[in-house]
Design a protein around this motif. Structure first.
Motif, short mmCIF file in Angstrom:
data_model
loop_
_atom_site.label_atom_id
_atom_site.label_comp_id
_atom_site.label_asym_id
_atom_site.label_seq_id
_atom_site.Cartn_x
_atom_site.Cartn_y
_atom_site.Cartn_z
N LEU A 1 -31.79 -6.06 42.98
CA LEU A 1 -31.93 -4.62 43.29
C LEU A 1 -33.23 -4.03 42.74
N PHE A 2 -33.75 -4.66 41.70
CA PHE A 2 -34.79 -3.98 40.92
C PHE A 2 -36.16 -3.83 41.57
N PRO A 3 -36.65 -4.86 42.30
CA PRO A 3 -37.96 -4.68 42.92
C PRO A 3 -38.03 -3.46 43.84
N ALA A 4 -36.87 -3.02 44.34
CA ALA A 4 -36.87 -1.85 45.24
C ALA A 4 -36.72 -0.53 44.49
N THR A 5 -36.57 -0.57 43.17
CA THR A 5 -36.41 0.71 42.46
C THR A 5 -37.78 1.26 42.05
N GLU A 6 -37.87 2.60 42.09
CA GLU A 6 -39.12 3.25 41.66
C GLU A 6 -39.35 3.00 40.17
N ASP A 7 -38.27 3.01 39.40
CA ASP A 7 -38.41 2.86 37.94
C ASP A 7 -39.03 1.51 37.56
N PHE A 8 -38.56 0.44 38.18
CA PHE A 8 -39.07 -0.88 37.84
C PHE A 8 -40.57 -0.96 38.16
N ASN A 9 -40.95 -0.40 39.32
CA ASN A 9 -42.36 -0.42 39.70
C ASN A 9 -43.20 0.46 38.77
N GLU A 10 -42.60 1.58 38.35
CA GLU A 10 -43.29 2.46 37.40
C GLU A 10 -43.46 1.74 36.05
N GLY A 11 -42.44 1.01 35.62
CA GLY A 11 -42.50 0.28 34.36
C GLY A 11 -43.64 -0.73 34.36
N LEU A 12 -43.76 -1.46 35.48
CA LEU A 12 -44.83 -2.46 35.59
C LEU A 12 -46.21 -1.79 35.63
N LYS A 13 -46.29 -0.71 36.44
CA LYS A 13 -47.56 0.00 36.61
C LYS A 13 -48.03 0.56 35.25
N ALA A 14 -47.08 1.18 34.53
CA ALA A 14 -47.42 1.76 33.22
C ALA A 14 -47.89 0.68 32.25
N PHE A 15 -47.26 -0.49 32.32
CA PHE A 15 -47.65 -1.59 31.44
C PHE A 15 -49.11 -1.96 31.69
#
Ligand code: COA
Length: 260
Positions: A235-249
């Protein structure tokens, strides 16, 4: 709903429930349980709430089931209905999608101890004490204590607490794994809010799934639990939060999660 036995407040993503019958050491009767359930359901529904903190006013977190309900006797039907309600509340705490912190300020006995056992994190004042004294009333912990305590601390220690019915200090509860942290009494809410703010900054989606998976470790066999871990990950690759977490990193900044 108007609350008589609890105080329910919401601010900055944190819902705070304070048991408020100090003259009775926050003993829980039907009204108390219904109000607690209603507050928890509201916190679960409210998108602005990220974390719940439960504490007590006065000398107790809660001294457990309000025994005055049974002073004049009680029917088997009424008695089992009260146990059912206690179960609904503790199970709701355990399975709701948001983290629940118990800030144990004093006595956490009987049902009070069982409520703290159902919470995800328990912080205790150094003056707090825990126990399952029901055996002294010729009864047993009946809001999940026989099951949750055993899973949490193992059956030898659970039997000691449940069969002897003695109270233990916050330090001893910490040593057994019932409590996550013990702090000086005047620092209790500060510490609980520190945990709450930290949790409120995480992704609600990740918190919900992580909580569910940890719960399932106690409720399913290893193979099924591991399968669930893999299935949830899809489910996670489609969540905004997971993408935001990676981007912020990669952008070397703090993430800002929206729960989507
Ligand atoms: N149900 C109903 N009333 C309770 C209660 C409970 N579980 N626990 C405490 N109270 C009431 C007391 O009856 C007392 O009321 P009163 O002033 O009208 O007499 C008041 O709360 C204060 O308690 P008190 O016993 O005077 O305080 P204490 O400091 O001497 O003792 C405890 C504190 C917690 C050790 C003692 O109250 C106790 O053993 N409570 C019962 C705990 C229990 O067995 N819980 C499991 C229930 S299944």
């Amino acid at each position: 709903m108007e609350f008589k036995s609890i105080i329910y407040e919401k601010a900055e993503g944190i819902a705070k429930i304070t048991f408020n019958k100090p003259e009775k050491l926050n003993a829980a009767d039907v009204t108390f349980l219904q109000e607690l359930k209603a507050a928890l359901e509201d916190a679960e529904k409210d998108e602005n709430v990220k974390v719940v903190v439960i504490t007590g006013s006065g000398r107790a977190f809660s001294a457990g089931m309000d025994l005055s309900m049974f002073k004049e006797g009680v029917s088997a039907y009424e008695f089992s209905k009260i146990m059912e309600l206690g179960h609904q509340v503790t199970r709701f705490i355990e399975t709701m999608s948001k983290p629940v912190i118990a800030a144990v300020n004093g006595y956490a006995l009987g049902g009070g101890c069982e409520i703290s056992l159902a919470c995800d994190i328990t912080i205790a004042a150094d003056t707090a004490s825990f126990g399952q004294p029901e055996i002294n009333l010729a009864f047993y912990p009946s809001w999940g204590g026989t099951q949750r305590l055993t899973r949490l601390i193992g059956y030898k220690k659970a039997k000691e607490l449940i069969l002897l019915g003695d109270r233990i200090s916050a330090e001893e509860a910490y040593r057994l794994g019932i409590v996550n942290a013990v702090v000086p009494a005047d620092k209790l809410m500060e510490k609980a809010m520190e945990y709450a703010k930290k949790l409120a900054s995480k992704s609600p989606v990740a918190l919900k799934v992580a909580k569910r998976l940890v719960n399932s470790a106690l409720e399913t066999d290893l193979e099924a639990g591991l399968r669930m871990e893999v299935m949830q990950s899809a489910l996670f690759p489609a969540t905004e939060d997971f993408n935001e977490g990676l981007k912020a990193f990669f952008e070397k900044r703090q993430p800002s999660f929206k729960g989507k």
